[in-house]
Design an enzyme around this catalytic site. Sequence first.
Site, mmCIF file in Angstrom:
data_model
loop_
_atom_site.group_PDB
_atom_site.id
_atom_site.type_symbol
_atom_site.label_atom_id
_atom_site.label_comp_id
_atom_site.label_asym_id
_atom_site.label_seq_id
_atom_site.Cartn_x
_atom_site.Cartn_y
_atom_site.Cartn_z
ATOM 1 N N GLY A 237 0.479 -0.678 -0.373
ATOM 2 C CA GLY A 237 0.550 0.163 0.349
ATOM 3 C C GLY A 237 0.779 1.404 0.179
ATOM 4 N N GLY A 273 3.951 -3.781 -3.495
ATOM 5 C CA GLY A 273 4.269 -3.880 -4.698
ATOM 6 C C GLY A 273 4.539 -2.373 -5.748
ATOM 7 N NE ARG A 274 0.490 2.292 -6.165
ATOM 8 C CZ ARG A 274 -0.438 2.251 -6.724
ATOM 9 N NH1 ARG A 274 -0.010 2.949 -8.072
ATOM 10 N NH2 ARG A 274 -1.734 1.786 -6.821
ATOM 11 N NE ARG A 310 -1.079 3.257 -11.958
ATOM 12 C CZ ARG A 310 -1.333 3.796 -11.560
ATOM 13 N NH1 ARG A 310 -0.743 5.262 -11.665
ATOM 14 N NH2 ARG A 310 -1.656 4.601 -10.217
ATOM 15 C CE1 TYR A 314 -7.652 1.707 -10.825
ATOM 16 C CE2 TYR A 314 -5.179 1.936 -12.281
ATOM 17 C CZ TYR A 314 -6.499 1.420 -11.214
ATOM 18 O OH TYR A 314 -5.952 0.208 -11.268
ATOM 19 C CB CYS A 340 -11.027 4.164 -32.165
ATOM 20 S SG CYS A 340 -9.594 4.255 -33.013
ATOM 21 C CD GLU A 341 -11.897 3.504 -25.995
ATOM 22 O OE1 GLU A 341 -13.003 3.398 -24.885
ATOM 23 O OE2 GLU A 341 -12.173 2.108 -25.840
ATOM 24 C CE1 TYR A 368 -0.767 -3.189 -8.762
ATOM 25 C CE2 TYR A 368 0.028 -1.226 -8.122
ATOM 26 C CZ TYR A 368 -0.569 -1.965 -8.009
ATOM 27 O OH TYR A 368 -0.077 -3.155 -6.610
HETATM 28 N N1 LLP Z 1 -1.480 -6.629 -1.112
HETATM 29 C C1 LLP Z 1 -2.912 -7.522 -1.713
HETATM 30 C C2 LLP Z 1 -3.343 -8.075 -1.165
HETATM 31 C C3 LLP Z 1 -2.732 -6.970 -2.622
HETATM 32 O O1 LLP Z 1 -4.260 -6.255 -3.426
HETATM 33 C C4 LLP Z 1 -2.249 -5.264 -3.472
HETATM 34 C C5 LLP Z 1 -2.411 -4.480 -4.386
HETATM 35 C C6 LLP Z 1 -0.628 -5.230 -3.144
HETATM 36 C C7 LLP Z 1 -0.348 -6.094 -1.914
HETATM 37 C C8 LLP Z 1 0.114 -4.601 -3.290
HETATM 38 O O2 LLP Z 1 -0.441 -3.041 -3.130
HETATM 39 P P1 LLP Z 1 1.400 -2.074 -3.375
HETATM 40 O O3 LLP Z 1 2.354 -2.039 -2.337
HETATM 41 O O4 LLP Z 1 0.728 -2.122 -4.692
HETATM 42 O O5 LLP Z 1 0.164 -0.816 -2.994
HETATM 43 N N2 LLP Z 1 -4.134 -1.188 -10.688
HETATM 44 C C9 LLP Z 1 -4.107 -0.429 -9.287
HETATM 45 C C10 LLP Z 1 -3.167 -0.790 -7.848
HETATM 46 C C11 LLP Z 1 -4.398 -1.611 -7.881
HETATM 47 C C12 LLP Z 1 -3.586 -2.448 -6.582
HETATM 48 C C13 LLP Z 1 -4.392 -3.646 -6.003
HETATM 49 N N3 LLP Z 1 -4.083 -4.496 -4.769
HETATM 50 C C14 LLP Z 1 -2.829 1.418 -10.142
HETATM 51 O O6 LLP Z 1 -2.456 1.116 -11.270
HETATM 52 O O7 LLP Z 1 -2.867 2.316 -9.042
#
Ligand code: LLP
Length: 412
Positions: A237, A273-274, A310, A314, A340-341, A368
Amino acid sequence: MFEFRNGSLHAESVPLEAVAREFGTPCYVYSRAALAAALAQFQSACGGHDALVCYAMKANSNLAILDLFARTGAGFDIVSGGELARVIAAGGDPGKVIFSGVGKSAAEMRYALKSGILCFNVESAAELTRLAAVAGEMGRRAPVSFRVNPDVDARTHPYISTGLKENKFGVEFGAALELYRAATRMPQIEVVGIDCHIGSSLIEYAPLLEALDKMLGLVDALAAEGIRLRHLDLGGGLGIRYRDESPPDVAAYIRGVFARVGGRKLKLLFEPGRSLVGNAGLLLTRIEYLKPGAARNFAVVDAAMNDLIRPALYEAWHNIVAVRNSGVSGAVYDVVGPVCESADFLGKERELAVSEGDLLAVMSAGAYAMCMSSNYNSRPRAAEVMVDGEKTHLIRERERTESLFALEHLLL
Ligand code: LLP
């Protein structure tokens, strides 16, 4: 690491112009050093504690990135059997894999059990019942952590907020204790942990600590009943800087976590993740046309919403820079793709001093981005290149047009 040298944007020591010449555009470019540094920062913040960083590979699941992280001891947070297959193909250790997600199929459970994953993050009573049945058939015990929904507001975009009770994720906070009691009575289930994940792209970590406090309350209540957990997993997160945000400081966050956990004997798991990959990648694209207009000027580039969704999905903001910095002031453009959008834009109202044929870099595109790309408008997916010092590695070939319909059949 991306920086300008002599007016030209480089990935580590390689000019992006050279990457475009060799591999074409659109092309994702990653910096190996930036990836390694982000993981090292997380891991060293955990140093001295019993902890495991499980990269949430949904953010970017290219095998080369998984390989790099696996070599440095990371585990992986997966959400499908496909992701587990990638971990194994990249040489990762299934024993460090946690399996999240609200809709695991029986086949995915079987595959994960056979592979010997660290644990299933179970999100409902129905999933627990199915997992117990699958494990029973296989003569195994399934390691389980419940993903508890703490009903905490992550204060992020509603599409990527997951920790409120109206979200589909996790078991209800009030139902968690009863579920743990039920699970400990099931011989096919081994209760090992507790987890939560409240959302993504958080620009403050206070909500994460609030969720942690609620989890610790449950850990203590369970311990009082003799149910001792081995680990607590706080999910991912942490946000990154796309524009001018001040993302949470990883070390301060981790310190805050361990201070609250105190003397409890719990291993801590994290699922970033991010924050591990987002700023380690960019999308390199070339301007096909400049299209000045009365209301707007458009820079039509060869990357599109199918490559990076993205902004369309979003209204996410990514910095866009000209790869050759001429130093002169430019005009204001909407940077759009050929799809085409009207939602096919990568950025709006960007000041750029550019001409037809110039290269642009869409920054912060490590997370992402490629993994959410599609073949919409029959566009082959972009190539991916990892730069390592002066070296470039093609880590995913540009898709070939024929492969787009290779699985399709004409009528007989
Ligand atoms: N753990 C779980 C259970 C998750 O669902 C996620 C992300 C993470 C960890 C990793 O979260 P992070 O550290 O990346 O914030 N597509 C969207 C983001 C979707 C996140 C989904 N879950 C975007 O492009 O912003």
